[in-house]
Each structure stands twice: as structure tokens, then as C-alpha cells.
Scaffold this motif. Structure first.
Motif, short mmCIF file in Angstrom:
data_model
loop_
_atom_site.label_atom_id
_atom_site.label_comp_id
_atom_site.label_asym_id
_atom_site.label_seq_id
_atom_site.Cartn_x
_atom_site.Cartn_y
_atom_site.Cartn_z
N GLU A 102 0.86 -1.18 0.00
CA GLU A 102 0.00 0.00 0.00
C GLU A 102 0.90 1.23 0.00
O GLU A 102 1.71 1.42 0.91
CB GLU A 102 -0.91 0.01 1.23
CG GLU A 102 -1.92 -1.11 1.22
CD GLU A 102 -2.85 -1.07 2.42
OE1 GLU A 102 -4.05 -1.31 2.23
OE2 GLU A 102 -2.37 -0.78 3.54
N VAL A 103 0.75 2.07 -1.04
CA VAL A 103 1.53 3.29 -1.16
C VAL A 103 0.70 4.42 -0.56
O VAL A 103 -0.46 4.63 -0.93
CB VAL A 103 1.88 3.60 -2.63
CG1 VAL A 103 2.68 4.90 -2.73
CG2 VAL A 103 2.65 2.43 -3.25
N LEU A 104 1.31 5.14 0.38
CA LEU A 104 0.63 6.22 1.09
C LEU A 104 1.26 7.56 0.74
O LEU A 104 2.44 7.64 0.40
CB LEU A 104 0.71 5.98 2.59
CG LEU A 104 0.15 4.65 3.09
CD1 LEU A 104 0.60 4.38 4.52
CD2 LEU A 104 -1.36 4.63 2.96
N ALA A 105 0.45 8.61 0.86
CA ALA A 105 0.96 9.98 0.68
C ALA A 105 0.72 10.80 1.94
O ALA A 105 1.34 11.84 2.12
CB ALA A 105 0.27 10.64 -0.52
N PRO A 111 -4.70 4.56 0.96
CA PRO A 111 -3.58 4.41 0.03
C PRO A 111 -3.87 5.06 -1.33
O PRO A 111 -5.01 5.06 -1.79
CB PRO A 111 -3.45 2.89 -0.14
CG PRO A 111 -4.12 2.31 1.06
CD PRO A 111 -5.19 3.28 1.44
N VAL A 112 -2.82 5.61 -1.95
CA VAL A 112 -2.96 6.21 -3.28
C VAL A 112 -2.65 5.19 -4.38
O VAL A 112 -2.91 5.44 -5.55
CB VAL A 112 -2.07 7.47 -3.44
CG1 VAL A 112 -2.57 8.57 -2.51
CG2 VAL A 112 -0.61 7.16 -3.19
N ALA A 113 -2.09 4.05 -3.99
CA ALA A 113 -1.86 2.94 -4.92
C ALA A 113 -1.76 1.66 -4.11
O ALA A 113 -1.29 1.67 -2.96
CB ALA A 113 -0.59 3.15 -5.73
N GLU A 114 -2.24 0.57 -4.71
CA GLU A 114 -2.10 -0.75 -4.12
C GLU A 114 -1.51 -1.66 -5.18
O GLU A 114 -2.05 -1.76 -6.28
CB GLU A 114 -3.44 -1.28 -3.63
CG GLU A 114 -4.00 -0.50 -2.44
CD GLU A 114 -5.32 -1.06 -1.95
OE1 GLU A 114 -6.05 -1.69 -2.74
OE2 GLU A 114 -5.61 -0.87 -0.76
N ILE A 115 -0.41 -2.32 -4.84
CA ILE A 115 0.30 -3.18 -5.78
C ILE A 115 0.46 -4.54 -5.12
O ILE A 115 0.89 -4.61 -3.95
CB ILE A 115 1.69 -2.59 -6.11
CG1 ILE A 115 1.54 -1.19 -6.70
CG2 ILE A 115 2.48 -3.50 -7.04
CD1 ILE A 115 2.49 -0.19 -6.18
N TYR A 116 0.13 -5.60 -5.84
CA TYR A 116 0.37 -6.94 -5.29
C TYR A 116 1.68 -7.44 -5.84
O TYR A 116 1.88 -7.48 -7.06
CB TYR A 116 -0.75 -7.93 -5.59
CG TYR A 116 -0.53 -9.21 -4.83
CD1 TYR A 116 -0.95 -9.31 -3.52
CD2 TYR A 116 0.17 -10.27 -5.39
CE1 TYR A 116 -0.70 -10.45 -2.78
CE2 TYR A 116 0.43 -11.41 -4.66
CZ TYR A 116 -0.01 -11.50 -3.35
OH TYR A 116 0.26 -12.64 -2.61
N ALA A 117 2.59 -7.84 -4.96
CA ALA A 117 3.88 -8.39 -5.36
C ALA A 117 3.84 -9.90 -5.23
O ALA A 117 3.60 -10.43 -4.14
CB ALA A 117 4.99 -7.81 -4.49
#
Length: 183
Positions: A102-105, A111-117
Motif C-alpha cells: 500500500e503506497v501512502l501519501a 492508500p494512493v496505490a495498491e500493488i500486489y507483489a
């Protein structure tokens, strides 16, 4: 169709945000060198998954907003602070661990973006009913895995022979859980 008992079978025919990957069971294969670019805007929280990536792959977070923001993550195994990223600018991070990033600002916002790795370079973001193709896999033993933000994932083992095309179906949802017998 209603099942017997107090619960009803759920229809998942319009389900989004399904992540599917193929993971080698034998020794690991190196990650593809290409980076994954994700657009982020601090004014628009992520409503669904923004992207998928592989452990070892580079993420480029591009600030598409009109103001400078501090982009960071406190996600387990993928905590980072890119510092201040100007409007139109970008920050980079190399994925260290499988799981949701979860990318936070700002600490008080979503979150401003959620990426699954995924732990493998063969990963795709899809939806129910879709076909996902993974081409040029070397022969060997693999796990075909799925993940969803709110539902149980699945895993299936396969063996791929040279010059073989293999099809499998992945089920996502509580309807795919094993049945529990009487106690």
C-alpha cells in the motif's frame, strides 16, 4: 440456485482484482528486468489494485497530481520512504517481499496505490471469467496461485513438459473452499 442450509452460494461472475501467478517449485528463475510504472495522485485514493509486480522488480511511482507529495509504504517486508516527489516527478523502489504493497501519501488518508507483489515474474492482474496466458515457461514443476484482497486464494501444482500447452482453472471465492463434513 439456493444450497441447502442457512447459506447461499455466492455469484462471483463480476469479480475484479484477482492476481494469478505461476511460481517455479524447483530453483527460482530470475526476475524480468523491466520496471512497473504506477501513476499516483494524492487526491485520488486507490479504489482497486493499481498493478502487479514480482519480488525483485523495480516499481516506478509517477506523481500525476498537481502538488509535491511524500510517497511511502509501511507494508510488511516492503516498507519504504521515497521522500518528496514533485508533481510530474517519480520515485523508485525495488520489491523485496511478496504481498500487498500500500503506497501512502499522508498518514490520515487511504492508500494512493495498491500493488500486489508475487514471488514470481509470471504474474497477471485479471478478473473472473478471463483467460490468462503465461508464455515461454521452461519445462518443470510449478504452482499456479491466486490472490484476492477479500477472498481466499488457491494453489494448484502442475508439471509442464517441453513444447506442452497446459490449461488449468483457478477458482477464487468462498465457494472454492473445501467442504467440511459433519462433526
Amino acid at each position: 440456485v439456493k444450497e441447502q442450509g442457512q447459506f447461499e452460494k455466492v455469484d462471483y461472475s463480476a469479480l475484479d482484482d484477482i492476481v494469478v501467478w505461476v511460481e517455479p517449485i524447483s530453483p527460482s528463475v530470475p526476475v524480468a528486468a523491466s520496471a512497473v510504472t504506477v501513476s499516483v495522485n494524492a487526491q485520488n485514493p486507490a479504489e482497486k489494485l493499481s498493478a502487479v509486480a514480482a519480488v525483485g522488480q523495480r516499481l516506478i511511482l509517477h506523481n500525476t497530481g498537481s502538488a509535491t507529495v511524500n510517497l511511502y509504504s509501511v507494508s510488511d517486508g516492503n516498507d519504504f520512504d521515497l521522500g518528496k516527489v514533485t508533481a510530474g516527478g517519480q520515485g523508485q523502489y525495488t520489491v523485496r517481499s511478496a504481498g500487498l504493497i500500500e503506497v501512502l501519501a499522508a498518514s490520515d488518508r487511504d492508500p494512493v496505490a495498491e500493488i500486489y507483489a508475487a514471488p514470481s515474474r509470471w504474474v497477471a492482474l485479471t478478473h473472473s471469467g478471463a483467460t490468462v496466458d503465461f508464455n515461454n515457461l521452461p519445462p518443470g514443476r510449478y504452482k499456479v496461485c491466486s490472490w484476492h484482497p477479500r477472498l481466499p486464494g488457491t494453489e494448484e501444482s502442475i508439471t509442464l513438459a517441453p513444447n506442452q500447452v497446459l490449461k488449468t482453472t483457478i477458482k477464487v471465492g468462498v465457494n472454492a473452499l473445501p467442504k467440511v463434513g459433519p462433526r
